[in-house]
Design a protein around this motif. Structure first.
Motif, PDB file in Angstrom:
ATOM      1  N   SER A  41       0.844  -1.186   0.000  1.00 53.61           N
ATOM      2  CA  SER A  41       0.000   0.000   0.000  1.00 53.61           C
ATOM      3  C   SER A  41       0.885   1.244   0.000  1.00 53.61           C
ATOM      4  CB  SER A  41      -0.906   0.005   1.232  1.00 53.61           C
ATOM      5  OG  SER A  41      -0.136   0.207   2.402  1.00 53.61           O
ATOM      6  N   TYR A  42       0.267   2.365  -0.250  1.00 53.18           N
ATOM      7  CA  TYR A  42       1.001   3.631  -0.290  1.00 53.18           C
ATOM      8  C   TYR A  42       1.670   3.914   1.052  1.00 53.18           C
ATOM      9  CZ  TYR A  42       1.865   8.624  -0.594  1.00 53.18           C
ATOM     10  OH  TYR A  42       2.462   9.847  -0.559  1.00 53.18           O
ATOM     11  N   LYS A  43       0.935   3.715   2.145  1.00 56.96           N
ATOM     12  CA  LYS A  43       1.493   3.978   3.478  1.00 56.96           C
ATOM     13  C   LYS A  43       2.623   3.013   3.803  1.00 56.96           C
ATOM     14  CE  LYS A  43      -2.484   6.229   5.532  1.00 56.96           C
ATOM     15  NZ  LYS A  43      -3.423   6.279   6.636  1.00 56.96           N
ATOM     16  N   ARG A  73       4.624   1.567   1.617  1.00 57.67           N
ATOM     17  CA  ARG A  73       5.792   1.977   0.826  1.00 57.67           C
ATOM     18  C   ARG A  73       6.479   3.189   1.432  1.00 57.67           C
ATOM     19  NH1 ARG A  73       4.467   3.352  -4.705  1.00 57.67           N
ATOM     20  NH2 ARG A  73       2.418   3.773  -3.896  1.00 57.67           N
ATOM     21  N   ARG A  74       5.691   4.139   1.959  1.00 60.24           N
ATOM     22  CA  ARG A  74       6.299   5.309   2.608  1.00 60.24           C
ATOM     23  C   ARG A  74       7.099   4.897   3.836  1.00 60.24           C
ATOM     24  NH1 ARG A  74       4.083  10.902   1.900  1.00 60.24           N
ATOM     25  NH2 ARG A  74       5.027  11.141   3.927  1.00 60.24           N
ATOM     26  N   GLY A 128       6.530   6.713  -6.605  1.00 63.79           N
ATOM     27  CA  GLY A 128       5.301   7.370  -6.215  1.00 63.79           C
ATOM     28  C   GLY A 128       5.218   7.803  -4.764  1.00 63.79           C
ATOM     29  N   VAL A 129       6.288   7.623  -3.993  1.00 63.91           N
ATOM     30  CA  VAL A 129       6.243   7.968  -2.569  1.00 63.91           C
ATOM     31  C   VAL A 129       6.135   9.483  -2.370  1.00 63.91           C
ATOM     32  CG1 VAL A 129       7.588   7.927  -0.433  1.00 63.91           C
ATOM     33  CG2 VAL A 129       7.414   5.889  -1.820  1.00 63.91           C
ATOM     34  N   LYS A 160       4.486  11.551  -4.144  1.00 64.10           N
ATOM     35  CA  LYS A 160       3.209  12.077  -4.625  1.00 64.10           C
ATOM     36  C   LYS A 160       2.143  11.968  -3.538  1.00 64.10           C
ATOM     37  CE  LYS A 160       4.220  10.846  -9.359  1.00 64.10           C
ATOM     38  NZ  LYS A 160       3.834  10.045 -10.511  1.00 64.10           N
ATOM     39  N   ASP A 177      -1.237  10.752  -1.640  1.00 65.22           N
ATOM     40  CA  ASP A 177      -1.801   9.426  -1.423  1.00 65.22           C
ATOM     41  C   ASP A 177      -2.947   9.198  -2.413  1.00 65.22           C
ATOM     42  OD1 ASP A 177      -2.840   7.061  -0.530  1.00 65.22           O
ATOM     43  OD2 ASP A 177      -3.094   7.691   1.550  1.00 65.22           O
ATOM     44  N   ASP A 189      -5.099   6.910  -2.410  1.00 65.54           N
ATOM     45  CA  ASP A 189      -6.275   6.357  -1.742  1.00 65.54           C
ATOM     46  C   ASP A 189      -6.961   7.365  -0.825  1.00 65.54           C
ATOM     47  OD1 ASP A 189      -5.740   3.926  -2.971  1.00 65.54           O
ATOM     48  OD2 ASP A 189      -4.428   3.302  -1.335  1.00 65.54           O
TER      49      ASP A 189
END
Length: 76
Positions: free
Chosen positions: A4-6, A8-9, A63-64, A66, A68, A70
């Motif tokens: 997920s985006y979080k 990956r961050r 994409g980190v 950018k 979120d 979601d």
């Protein structure tokens, strides 16, 4: 399985704060084992190593920076 985006961050932060300094220490230690090469060769090796560390983690960093994707859009 995609992260997920979080996630990956978080992993990007862990890699940069912990992994990168460990990698730098290892690279310098290994270079010192072979003695001091000519400055141009040493610069070339460090430049190559500076790029190689990030290649396995490319999917984590994409994409980190950018927003979120979601997250709910404000104003709607």
């Amino acid at each position: 399985m995609a992260l997920s985006y979080k996630a990956r961050r978080r992993w990007a932060l862990v890699i940069l704060v912990i992994g990168l300094p460990v990698y730098v220490v290892l690279a310098v230690t290994v270079m010192n084992l072979f003695g001091r090469p000519p400055i141009w060769l040493e610069l070339l090796v460090y430049a190559v190593l500076g790029v190689l560390w990030a290649l396995p983690f490319k999917f984590v960093f994409q994409g980190v920076g950018k927003a979120d994707p979601d997250a709910p859009v404000e104003g709607q």
